[in-house]
Design an enzyme around this catalytic site. Sequence first.
Site, PDB file in Angstrom:
ATOM      1  N   HIS A  18       0.660  -0.951   0.233  1.00 39.81           N
ATOM      2  CA  HIS A  18       0.431   0.014   0.000  1.00 39.81           C
ATOM      3  C   HIS A  18       0.674   1.218   0.238  1.00 39.81           C
ATOM      4  CE1 HIS A  18      -2.932   2.849   2.228  1.00 39.81           C
ATOM      5  NE2 HIS A  18      -3.223   3.013   0.791  1.00 39.81           N
TER       6      HIS A  18
ATOM      7  N   GLU B 194      -4.853   4.592  -8.232  1.00 44.47           N
ATOM      8  CA  GLU B 194      -6.070   4.833  -7.650  1.00 44.47           C
ATOM      9  C   GLU B 194      -6.040   6.176  -8.974  1.00 44.47           C
ATOM     10  OE1 GLU B 194      -8.248   6.395  -3.691  1.00 44.47           O
ATOM     11  OE2 GLU B 194      -6.733   5.385  -3.286  1.00 44.47           O
TER      12      GLU B 194
ATOM     13  N   HIS C 122      -0.779  11.363  -2.335  1.00 49.72           N
ATOM     14  CA  HIS C 122      -2.245  10.614  -1.624  1.00 49.72           C
ATOM     15  C   HIS C 122      -2.795  11.784  -1.451  1.00 49.72           C
ATOM     16  CE1 HIS C 122      -5.179   9.529   0.925  1.00 49.72           C
ATOM     17  NE2 HIS C 122      -5.011   9.053   0.545  1.00 49.72           N
TER      18      HIS C 122
ATOM     19  N   GLU D 164       0.408  -0.547  -4.325  1.00 51.79           N
ATOM     20  CA  GLU D 164      -1.136   0.413  -4.533  1.00 51.79           C
ATOM     21  C   GLU D 164      -0.405   1.539  -4.934  1.00 51.79           C
ATOM     22  OE1 GLU D 164      -4.088   3.052  -3.140  1.00 51.79           O
ATOM     23  OE2 GLU D 164      -2.040   2.379  -2.562  1.00 51.79           O
TER      24      GLU D 164
ATOM     25  N   ASP E 137      -1.435   5.989  -5.655  1.00 49.50           N
ATOM     26  CA  ASP E 137      -1.980   6.878  -6.008  1.00 49.50           C
ATOM     27  C   ASP E 137      -1.253   8.096  -6.667  1.00 49.50           C
ATOM     28  OD1 ASP E 137      -3.908   6.281  -3.273  1.00 49.50           O
ATOM     29  OD2 ASP E 137      -1.348   6.481  -2.713  1.00 49.50           O
TER      30      ASP E 137
END
Length: 247
Positions: free
Chosen positions: A8, A110, A51, A36, A38
């Site tokens: 993450h 994301e 993020h 993952e 952002d």
Amino acid sequence: MRNPCVAHRGWSSRAPENTMAAIRMAIQDPDVEWIEIDVHLSKDHVPVVIHDPTLRRTTNGKGEVKNLTAAELTSLDAGNWFSQKYQGEPVPTLDQVLKETVGHCKLNIELKTNGIRYPLIEQKVLECIQLYKAEKEVVITCFHEGTLYRMRKLSGIIRTGLIIDGWRNTLPKELKELSSDFLSIAYTKLNKERVALLKEAGIQIMAWTINEKRAIRKVAELDPAILICTNYPDRWHEVRQQTVSHR
């Protein structure tokens, strides 16, 4: 336990989140299959990996990401807040991340948009992915369904997935309508019945963000195919090893 690990924001318990330091640490572990990250857009429409929509928490900058150019963003210090060891670690671009991950690790990207912020984000992210021919090595996720629809319209190849921190029984139908086969869901919302419903619809499940070993074990027991998204890939390793040794 066979559940794949998703680091993450990179290996974010050991290095500053969403930086190349955290991403490289995850890449170096051959058992970490996914990372993952952002993505926001800079003032000059460059996809950057961070993020928050604002800079204060994870950099030495101020204001909003969208108000700085990529050059200004990548000159910020995104590491010192975490540890002096990482002082000077910059905000990376998506281009820099793809350059190092392609062929080594899959990416869950994301898109940090609500459909209004960053109207060009789908196009610009797609251009980056196409540059590295990474269409089959990524999944694009977002809380906003319209963003996923636009990405699928731009590219019929790239997988997309909805992010949700709740549950509704209509999710399989909604995902089918979006041509999405991936669901990123808060792990506390999963149970055997819901997992079975999603699996029957052919939807891959990623459970986030699972940092305690007991919770990792509990989610893994629901189904071996669930992706475990965690800040602590080392804890995922420990649970996996314990499972093997108890057989």
